[in-house]
Design an enzyme around this catalytic site. Structure first.
Site, PDB file in Angstrom:
ATOM      1  N   ARG B 147     -12.135  -0.694  21.996  1.00  0.00           N
ATOM      2  CA  ARG B 147     -13.319  -0.166  22.680  1.00  0.00           C
ATOM      3  C   ARG B 147     -13.480   1.343  22.530  1.00  0.00           C
ATOM      4  O   ARG B 147     -14.347   1.941  23.160  1.00  0.00           O
ATOM      5  CB  ARG B 147     -13.313  -0.590  24.150  1.00  0.00           C
ATOM      6  CG  ARG B 147     -13.284  -2.099  24.266  1.00  0.00           C
ATOM      7  CD  ARG B 147     -13.811  -2.703  25.513  1.00  0.00           C
ATOM      8  NE  ARG B 147     -13.739  -4.149  25.315  1.00  0.00           N
ATOM      9  CZ  ARG B 147     -12.656  -4.891  25.552  1.00  0.00           C
ATOM     10  NH1 ARG B 147     -11.567  -4.354  26.065  1.00  0.00           N
ATOM     11  NH2 ARG B 147     -12.664  -6.178  25.287  1.00  0.00           N
ATOM     12  N   THR B 191      -6.684  -2.775  24.136  1.00  0.00           N
ATOM     13  CA  THR B 191      -8.072  -2.854  23.671  1.00  0.00           C
ATOM     14  C   THR B 191      -8.910  -1.703  24.214  1.00  0.00           C
ATOM     15  O   THR B 191      -9.951  -1.379  23.652  1.00  0.00           O
ATOM     16  CB  THR B 191      -8.725  -4.180  24.111  1.00  0.00           C
ATOM     17  OG1 THR B 191      -8.682  -4.269  25.536  1.00  0.00           O
ATOM     18  CG2 THR B 191      -8.026  -5.370  23.487  1.00  0.00           C
ATOM     19  N   GLU B 209      -3.965 -13.554  29.996  1.00  0.00           N
ATOM     20  CA  GLU B 209      -3.902 -14.981  29.652  1.00  0.00           C
ATOM     21  C   GLU B 209      -2.557 -15.324  29.003  1.00  0.00           C
ATOM     22  O   GLU B 209      -2.321 -16.454  28.593  1.00  0.00           O
ATOM     23  CB  GLU B 209      -5.033 -15.341  28.677  1.00  0.00           C
ATOM     24  CG  GLU B 209      -6.359 -15.594  29.356  1.00  0.00           C
ATOM     25  CD  GLU B 209      -6.953 -14.362  29.995  1.00  0.00           C
ATOM     26  OE1 GLU B 209      -6.976 -13.305  29.331  1.00  0.00           O
ATOM     27  OE2 GLU B 209      -7.356 -14.432  31.157  1.00  0.00           O
ATOM     28  N   TRP B 259      -8.752  -3.387  30.924  1.00  0.00           N
ATOM     29  CA  TRP B 259      -9.391  -3.434  29.608  1.00  0.00           C
ATOM     30  C   TRP B 259     -10.161  -2.190  29.265  1.00  0.00           C
ATOM     31  O   TRP B 259     -10.738  -2.116  28.169  1.00  0.00           O
ATOM     32  CB  TRP B 259     -10.421  -4.550  29.552  1.00  0.00           C
ATOM     33  CG  TRP B 259     -10.012  -5.922  29.889  1.00  0.00           C
ATOM     34  CD1 TRP B 259      -8.814  -6.357  30.338  1.00  0.00           C
ATOM     35  CD2 TRP B 259     -10.854  -7.069  29.783  1.00  0.00           C
ATOM     36  NE1 TRP B 259      -8.865  -7.709  30.523  1.00  0.00           N
ATOM     37  CE2 TRP B 259     -10.108  -8.166  30.183  1.00  0.00           C
ATOM     38  CE3 TRP B 259     -12.167  -7.252  29.378  1.00  0.00           C
ATOM     39  CZ2 TRP B 259     -10.624  -9.451  30.214  1.00  0.00           C
ATOM     40  CZ3 TRP B 259     -12.686  -8.520  29.399  1.00  0.00           C
ATOM     41  CH2 TRP B 259     -11.916  -9.610  29.815  1.00  0.00           C
ATOM     42  N   ASN B 277      -8.025 -10.757  35.861  1.00  0.00           N
ATOM     43  CA  ASN B 277      -7.634 -11.935  36.632  1.00  0.00           C
ATOM     44  C   ASN B 277      -6.131 -12.017  36.857  1.00  0.00           C
ATOM     45  O   ASN B 277      -5.345 -11.455  36.099  1.00  0.00           O
ATOM     46  CB  ASN B 277      -8.083 -13.190  35.881  1.00  0.00           C
ATOM     47  CG  ASN B 277      -7.502 -13.240  34.480  1.00  0.00           C
ATOM     48  OD1 ASN B 277      -8.027 -12.617  33.583  1.00  0.00           O
ATOM     49  ND2 ASN B 277      -6.390 -13.957  34.304  1.00  0.00           N
ATOM     50  N   ASP B 320     -11.410 -16.547  36.892  1.00  0.00           N
ATOM     51  CA  ASP B 320     -11.346 -15.506  35.872  1.00  0.00           C
ATOM     52  C   ASP B 320     -12.406 -14.436  36.127  1.00  0.00           C
ATOM     53  O   ASP B 320     -12.997 -13.893  35.195  1.00  0.00           O
ATOM     54  CB  ASP B 320     -11.506 -16.110  34.459  1.00  0.00           C
ATOM     55  CG  ASP B 320     -10.928 -15.196  33.387  1.00  0.00           C
ATOM     56  OD1 ASP B 320     -10.397 -14.131  33.731  1.00  0.00           O
ATOM     57  OD2 ASP B 320     -11.047 -15.541  32.202  1.00  0.00           O
ATOM     58  N   ASP B 322     -12.685 -11.398  36.397  1.00  0.00           N
ATOM     59  CA  ASP B 322     -12.187 -10.057  36.096  1.00  0.00           C
ATOM     60  C   ASP B 322     -13.150  -8.994  36.582  1.00  0.00           C
ATOM     61  O   ASP B 322     -14.327  -9.249  36.808  1.00  0.00           O
ATOM     62  CB  ASP B 322     -12.138  -9.856  34.569  1.00  0.00           C
ATOM     63  CG  ASP B 322     -11.089 -10.686  33.890  1.00  0.00           C
ATOM     64  OD1 ASP B 322      -9.929 -10.628  34.313  1.00  0.00           O
ATOM     65  OD2 ASP B 322     -11.439 -11.382  32.925  1.00  0.00           O
TER      66      ASP B 322
END
Lengths: 699, 603
Positions: B147, B191, B209, B259, B277, B320, B322
């Site tokens: 990103r 990321t 995950e 993230w 999550n 999930d 997030d």
């Protein structure tokens, strides 16, 4: 040979009796794939003159009329195929119809008829085929050889079926002809020019055979017609009666049209579907389309009877008995194109004679068919007003549930939302407004089916945002056979979802419903085995549990499965016959197959049809914009208008489509709401039409 | 909004936010560098650079420039288009990076973690760094992506999917240092664009995950030495640990990943980020409790990494949900008092608006009882922000194949049978950054309107093997189309100002300007400029590949530019590319042919 003979122009209007000749029969078999040894085709048994209550009971051995029975219930009492075993349903045979109806402009919307071991089907080219149930052989075929210059087919070249009775097969054609064929041979017995397509009148409905009469309605409300239903003598083709769905001066309902202009002569109210019959009451019932011009109500002040209505006529005389208008002074193209269904159910402990019709509005209208009064309740409620459209003060709101959404939560980009995008939001010329349902529905032509044991109606519908804008016009008399809609409509790019719903006709409430990623554009048939059969654009035929919609079976037929199936019993075995041919408006892959299914069938599913083949094609070479015009007129004009101005099918104006490369891609792959034509057109056709759009249309 | 008012507002923001920086209306590139090296000057909206991922440390993605405005944006054209050697065009990649611009260089990273410096004036590639990622990496959950990069101390910093954090010489691209921040073999990937602040490079990890314990780490920008680590899942004895079972070790695999680039308030000395999550995603039975600090906004001391406060958006998350959208800091008068705010748009479809000094709701968030499923150990209540949700949170019609439970509403629990609802795990606001218009107090949120279904798998509380998928169930996206929404929300009230629905999901992020424009990309390759007042589209430009990253806006030599990375996205299904575009009013490059899936199938 059957197929080449059918293509031979010299065979025009002439039938080929394939089964009569061994050579022909053998060649006909090329078109059929069999899972079993085929038996010699027995001679065709002809249907009698169906009289009195001959076709009131749900059909078992045959499917002798478009709706299964005269009640249009599309219900089979057969139980051999049921929830427990439908998973093993397979193909018995698949017969190809010689490529009839596979061109871009065609749609396959016909429901097969069956009489004593023979299947009768009509393609979008109005070609008719008789197929033996035992073998799948084409026993005879009739080639309509329609005039390709016909430019008044608004919504895809299609036929919704044929009628049977008194030894003949009756087909209404897009060229305005009504033709009677010898049921045994397919030879033309008589042919009448019921109306002239040059005047905007075409036939898309399956005719109704009832007691010596062939009754048929006409489409064309976008082409300045005055709607009508006509009855012809089944023996001779002689006209018996005409009922105009827009009353003339002095007639009942004439006061719902302006008295100072002649717009009523072009007032629309076409009839796309086969009427239902109640022989006890001696009445036929049908629903009507939009008024003309579609989107400008200024020139047609008043309720505009009998547009967007359910109408009951005396079957013998065509006299008006009653009507119920679903939408007053319609400006949203809220046709009632789905066939009316007759049923008998208890309301408040009393058995009532009911009629139901699922409409583009997203409601089912449930009436007493003896008098047209609401059975469940329909309230006239005030609606937002736009004086320039001469909007009706109130509109009918049925009690119960709408089966598709009636408002928009979030404005689609690029269009304005007023009144929450609710149904009956008026509009005028300044701005394009978004609302639900779109002009495509709700329920369009796809027939509903009825389960007598539960009183449920299964409705095959679309959930889609529509956009509307009017064009100012003068109330001058439009030239006959020319487009007469006075507005621009479209669909937002949000896509078309499908809704398949089970409605309880006692209460007009939803029992269950499900959302599909594509529109439901096929119609359904219910059986006493607890199944409801419904086709999908991607080519699957599915069987759902009538109780909750659980999918119990699916079968890929190889082309868009866009017509309702037919269920019958032959030699003690239950069959399902399906016409898998695709649909222009659904953008589904075209085909020319009739499938027969049974529990002991052995044919596996086909490969899905279509798929972009652009890059395996010849896109090189010099584009021919003249050839492209032919493609444009047959495939694009419905939606984009004659000169790319945007038209009736929701296509956007092509004013900016200057790049042939971009047009090639868009045509091949689809874009936003536009279906891909990569499967339906050849590379050369795509190349040519792109050149035409880019260089010949106004930019 | 005229320029004087804007200047006044900008000045106000600066004054209220930072007592240490001197308000400079137009900081020069040198000033930026000086600030990066020593002083916290990146609170102001950037003018002649885009020096940090969010534009400024507040993550506002707001440009004060006005040369390109509503009246002339239609003339915007390409100045140059630079191709990045085909890096990141294979199917597994996504191009989500926002370009940085410092002095006359554009810095961009591809989904392959290749970094490039491009000459702003000519579009020529100055240097390239090849990450040469190990193709065997199984720990990338959601498309190979990056990103963005960070700039500071004369270096470019990038987190890699292989767990490495690298520092490159900004002038040459040479590796100055490289550290193995985490091991991908244990499920960790990087990321987010790192945050450079005052000699530190701060970076979160992805991998919730894959059985990871989420964390944020700070390294010395000089030599890559670890300075501090904050675990988003508190360890034994730490506050918050009681929100995890005490009789198993699931907390060591409890997710809560980060993230995105943290926001920074240098005046308070705090960084802010939101977390992902809990693990395992879909089975709550093995992690009874609220599962702090998953699905939360967390404030930690920038210098030390010490916990300051948190706000949990979803207790004991099963969906999930997030919080992957970057937090945005803002200063607004609410009820007459100037407040230091923080906003975060979440997958739940709500914006959470807090006081960033203490984590308390600014607009109001109510704990409400929700439906219970004891086998999932559901939380008794969930936070419901006041105001409007920006995506639907229920279903009217069941998607085929499902029956609706609880109307498919948010927080509907499930167990081992598929249950469908909205927003789904791909719904609401995902990673695509929101933008904040300083002049109006509006937040622009790029989101998805989409249903998902969930099903739990019955698992025990055994610890998962390192680096293996650990989600405890299944989810399915519905066959119904994924729609997009773009929404302007007033952060004073958390109410929708305007909103529009798209036929494709919004998967790019937004940048707004004082010129009254919101730039947002489309999956079909168009970059568009919308009127911030009502969302009306004023300009569009086909870039040739999915425009799935937010743009950067700056001026150089008196001319305003827009920089866009057009590279497509594995999750959006958009066409891949390797282009950086520069746009200006006097550009001469025309739009290219639309991206075509078949056309991009080649090398």
């Amino acid at each position: 040979m059957t197929r080449s003979a059918a293509r031979d122009p010299r065979a025009a209007g002439r039938a080929v009796r394939a089964a009569a000749s061994g050579a022909l029969a053998a060649l006909a078999c090329v078109g059929a794939v069999h899972s079993a040894e085929k038996a010699a085709a027995p001679p065709i048994t002809v249907a009698p003159a169906f009289v009195r209550d001959a076709l009131v009971a749900p059909p078992r051995r045959d499917w002798p009329t478009n709706g299964g029975s005269w009640l249009n219930q599309r219900f089979s009492p057969l139980t051999a195929i049921d929830r427990g075993n439908v998973g093993s349903l397979k193909g018995v045979w698949r017969t190809r119809l010689g490529g009839s109806g596979v061109g871009t402009k065609y749609s396959g919307e016909a429901q097969p008829l069956v009489y004593d071991g023979t299947i009768y089907i009509v393609t979008g080219a109005d070609d008719v085929f008789a197929l033996g149930v035992d073998s799948g052989e084409i026993l005879w075929s009739y080639k309509a050889n329609l005039d390709e210059s016909n430019d008044v087919v608004c919504c895809g070249w299609t036929s919704r079926g044929v009628a049977l009775g008194a030894g003949k097969v009756y087909v209404g054609q897009l060229d305005g002809k009504l033709v009677a064929l010898d049921q045994k041979t397919g030879k033309v017995e008589w042919s009448v020019q019921a109306e002239r397509w040059q005047d905007g009148l075409v036939i898309t409905a399956a005719p109704l055979y009832y007691d010596g009469l062939v009754i048929v309605g006409f489409a064309g409300a976008e082409f300045a017609i005055r709607g009508r239903v006509k009855a012809f003598d089944a023996k001779t083709g002689k006209l018996v009666w005409t009922f105009y769905t827009v009353p003339g001066p002095g007639e009942l309902g004439a006061d719902t049209w302006p008295q100072d202009n002649d717009v009523w002569k072009h007032g629309g109210a076409s009839v796309w579907q086969t009427p239902a019959v109640d022989p006890d009451l001696g009445l036929i019932y049908f629903s009507t389309g939009n008024p003309g011009p579609d989107y400008n109500g200024a020139v047609r002040k008043g309720d505009n009877l009998f547009t967007a209505s359910i109408v009951a006529l005396d079957a013998k005389t065509g006299k008006h008995r009653w009507h119920f208008q679903q939408v007053h002074h319609d400006i949203w193209d809220y046709d009632g194109p789905s066939p009316v269904v007759l049923f008998d159910l208890e309301y408040g402990g009393v058995l009532r004679k009911g009629i139901a019709e699922a409409s583009k509005t997203g409601w089912v209208y449930i009436l007493d068919r003896t008098n047209g009064q609401p059975l469940v309740g329909i309230d006239e409620k005030p609606v937002p007003q736009e004086p320039r459209q001469a909007t009706a003060a109130t509109q009918p709101y049925p009690h119960g549930d709408a089966f598709v959404p009636h408002e928009i939560e979030i404005p689609p980009e690029g269009v304005k939302l007023v009144n929450g995008g609710r149904i009956f939001t008026p509009y005028w010329t300044e701005e394009t407004l978004a609302m639900k349902p779109a002009i495509s529905g709700g329920v369009n032509w796809p027939p509903s089916s009825y389960e007598p044991a539960t009183g449920r109606l299964f409705v095959c519908a679309q959930d889609r945002v529509g956009t509307f804008r009017a064009e100012a016009i003068e109330p001058t008399e439009p030239p006959g056979g020319k487009r007469y809609s006075a507005g621009i409509f479209g669909a937002s790019p949000l896509g078309k979802l499908g809704v398949f719903a089970a409605m309880d006709l006692r209460t007009n409430t939803i029992v269950w419903r499900q959302h599909w990623p594509e529109e439901c554009y096929s119609g359904s048939v219910a059986t006493a085995g607890g199944l409801v059969f419904v086709g999908r654009n991607d080519g699957r035929l599915t069987a759902l549990d009538t109780r909750d919609g659980t999918k119990l079976w699916e079968f890929q037929t190889g082309a868009g499965m866009n017509s309702p199936v037919t269920v019958f019993e032959h030699r003690g075995k239950q069959y399902v016959a399906a016409y898998s041919a695709g649909n222009l408006f659904a953008g589904s892959a075209k085909g020319d197959s009739v499938w027969l299914f049974s529990l002991d069938g052995t044919l596996p599913p086909a490969q899905p049809g279509g798929g972009a083949m652009l890059f395996s094609r010849d896109l090189e070479g010099t584009a021919n914009p003249d050839a492209g015009k032919t493609v444009y007129d047959s495939a694009c004009m419905f939606c984009h208008g004659e000169r790319g101005e945007g038209g009736h099918g929701g296509g956007k104006p092509l004013i900016d489509a200057r790049s042939a490369e971009l047009v090639i891609q868009t045509v091949s792959e689809g874009r936003k709401d536009m279906p891909p034509f990569g499967a339906a057109l050849t590379g050369a056709q795509i190349r040519d039409v792109a050149a035409y759009v880019a260089t010949r249309l106004p930019h | 909004m005229n320029a004087q008012i804007v200047s006044a507002l900008v000045a106000l923001v600066v004054v209220s936010a930072s007592v240490r920086s001197v308000a400079a209306p137009k900081p020069s590139a040198d000033a930026v560098k000086r600030a990066n090296a020593a002083k916290p000057a990146l609170v102001e909206p950037p003018r002649d650079s885009w020096p940090t991922n969010g534009g400024n440390w507040y993550n506002q993605r707001y440009s004060p420039l006005t040369q390109i405005d509503r009246s002339n944006v239609a003339k915007l054209k390409g100045v140059w288009r630079a191709r990045l050697d085909g890096s990141g065009v294979a199917p597994q990649y996504s191009g989500e990076a926002q370009p940085l611009v410092v002095d006359d260089s554009v810095y961009i990273a591809t989904g392959a973690n290749d970094a490039f410096a491009i000459d702003l004036d000519s579009g020529a590639i100055r240097w390239r760094y090849r990450a040469n990622l190990d193709a065997a990496n199984k720990s990338v959950c959601c498309g190979w992506t990056n990103r963005g990069v960070a700039y500071g101390d004369g270096k470019i910093f990038m987190g890699q999917l292989d767990g490495k954090l690298v520092a490159l010489d900004a002038k040459t691209g040479a590796v100055v240092w490289s550290v193995q921040a985490e091991r991908w073999q244990e499920g960790f990937t990087l990321t987010a664009a790192p945050l450079y602040y005052d000699g530190l490079v701060i970076e979160g990890v992805a991998g919730a995950e894959l059985g990871v314990r989420g964390r944020v780490k700070a390294y010395s920008a000089k030599d890559g030495k670890l300075v501090w680590t904050f675990y988003t899942i508190p360890g034994r004895g730490e506050p918050g640990h009681e929100s995890w079972p005490q009789d198993n070790e699931i907390w060591q695999h409890g997710g809560g990943t980060v993230w995105q680039t943290p926001a920074l308030d240098p005046a308070l000395g705090l960084i802010y980020f939101s977390t992902g999550n809990p693990g395992p995603d879909f089975n709550g039975s093995v992690r009874k409790g609220d599962n702090l600090y998953t699905s939360s906004i967390v404030a930690v001391d920038a210098k030390t990494g010490k916990y300051r406060w948190h706000f949990q958006e979803v207790h004991h998350d099963l969906w999930d949900f997030d919080g992957p959208n970057p937090v945005v800091l803002f200063d607004l008068a609410i009820d007459g008092a100037m407040r230091r705010g923080l906003a975060q748009a979440s997958k739940t479809g709500w914006v959470y608006i807090l006081d960033r000094t203490n984590g308390q709701p600014l607009v109001g968030i109510d704990e409400r009882a929700v439906p219970q499923e004891p086998r999932q150990a559901t939380a008794a209540t969930q936070p419901y922000p006041r105001g409007d949700a920006f995506v639907p949170q229920s279903l009217e019609i069941a998607p085929e194949g499902y029956t609706l439970t609880n109307g498919g509403r948010i927080f509907t629990p499930y167990w081992t049978d598929y249950t469908v609802g909205k927003p789904g795990i791909l719904g609401g606001a995902n990673w695509p950054p929101s933008a904040y218009d300083v002049s109006t107090g509006y937040l622009y949120v790029c989101a998805q309107d989409r249903a998902s279904s969930y099903r739990a798998a019955e698992i025990d509380d055994a610890r998962p093997p390192p680096g293996e998928m650990y989600i405890g169930g299944n989810f399915g996206a519905q066959t119904l189309p994924a729609l997009g929404t773009l929404t302007a929300l007033d952060l004073r009230t958390n109410k929708i100002v305007w909103q529009q629905q798209w036929a494709d999901q919004c998967y790019s992020g937004v940048t707004v300007t004082t010129g009254g424009l919101a730039f947002v990309g489309r999956n079909d390759g168009r970059l568009t400029a919308l009127d911030v007042r009502d969302g009306k589209k004023l300009w569009e430009f086909q870039t040739g590949a999915g425009l799935n990253a937010p743009v950067s806006v700056l001026e150089r030599n008196g001319k305003q530019y827009v920089v866009a990375y057009s590279a497509g996205n594995a999750f959006a299904g958009s066409v891949k590319g390797d282009s950086v575009w520069l746009f200006a009013l006097d550009g001469t490059l025309e739009p290219v042919a639309p991206a075509s899936a078949t056309a991009s199938a080649g090398p």
